[in-house]
Design a protein around this motif. Sequence first.
Motif, mmCIF file in Angstrom:
data_model
loop_
_atom_site.group_PDB
_atom_site.id
_atom_site.type_symbol
_atom_site.label_atom_id
_atom_site.label_comp_id
_atom_site.label_asym_id
_atom_site.label_seq_id
_atom_site.Cartn_x
_atom_site.Cartn_y
_atom_site.Cartn_z
ATOM 1 N N VAL A 73 82.585 -73.297 127.011
ATOM 2 C CA VAL A 73 84.005 -73.364 126.672
ATOM 3 C C VAL A 73 84.817 -73.333 127.969
ATOM 4 C CG1 VAL A 73 85.847 -72.173 125.412
ATOM 5 C CG2 VAL A 73 83.508 -72.104 124.539
ATOM 6 N N PRO A 74 85.836 -74.205 128.105
ATOM 7 C CA PRO A 74 86.711 -74.154 129.291
ATOM 8 C C PRO A 74 87.427 -72.802 129.385
ATOM 9 C CG PRO A 74 87.109 -76.154 128.025
ATOM 10 C CD PRO A 74 86.192 -75.300 127.202
ATOM 11 N N TRP A 75 87.750 -72.388 130.602
ATOM 12 C CA TRP A 75 88.359 -71.076 130.822
ATOM 13 C C TRP A 75 89.669 -70.890 130.071
ATOM 14 C CZ3 TRP A 75 85.592 -67.232 132.197
ATOM 15 C CH2 TRP A 75 84.462 -67.424 132.979
ATOM 16 N N THR A 76 90.439 -71.951 129.910
ATOM 17 C CA THR A 76 91.705 -71.807 129.178
ATOM 18 C C THR A 76 91.443 -71.431 127.723
ATOM 19 O OG1 THR A 76 91.736 -74.196 128.758
ATOM 20 C CG2 THR A 76 93.018 -73.388 130.642
ATOM 21 N N GLN A 77 90.401 -72.014 127.142
ATOM 22 C CA GLN A 77 90.059 -71.688 125.753
ATOM 23 C C GLN A 77 89.419 -70.312 125.639
ATOM 24 O OE1 GLN A 77 87.753 -75.127 124.659
ATOM 25 N NE2 GLN A 77 89.569 -76.292 124.096
ATOM 26 N N VAL A 78 88.709 -69.878 126.687
ATOM 27 C CA VAL A 78 88.177 -68.512 126.725
ATOM 28 C C VAL A 78 89.352 -67.535 126.676
ATOM 29 C CG1 VAL A 78 86.993 -66.790 128.160
ATOM 30 C CG2 VAL A 78 86.044 -69.100 127.951
#
Length: 172
Positions: A73-78
């Motif tokens: 998962v991309p960090w923004t979605q994390v």
Amino acid sequence: MLKLQQLVDYIFNSIPPIYLIIASTVVFVVMTTIVYTMRAKAANKPIQARKIILPPLFMSTGMFMFLFDEFQVPWTQVAEASLVGLIFSTFLIYTTRFEMKEDGIYLKKSKAFLVILLGLLVIRLLGKIVLSNTIDVGELGGMFFILAFSMILPWRIGMLMKYKRLENQYSK
């Protein structure tokens, strides 16, 4: 590890995403039922600190899913999933109460817990339906895992703090 990655690739490439969404929703409903049943039974026995601490530890093994590309998962979605989990945890922390009885500290039964669990089920289902059109199913699974973990960990920490406070109050 390569064979396991090949199996995961095969599953995600050969099974239509809608079936994966349905299967994961069924698993979530079953797990929700198990959690509620365990919570109802736990209210009949004194609780111990280890019973509060162990669930997040056991759940943390699920982080191994992120070793596979499909679940990364991309960090923004994390950050988004973590924030939503933290928000949900506040409801659980607020509604979790303990009571002291003759033989120990007990978790009070709460109708709010069932309402929160069912609300999470509905939100998760709606989220899957809406987000599965724009986010890959594996990535979505990773996001929901992060959401759940970031909800359960603060809740259990809050539970432990309330438990220790009550334990200290009655040990004096």
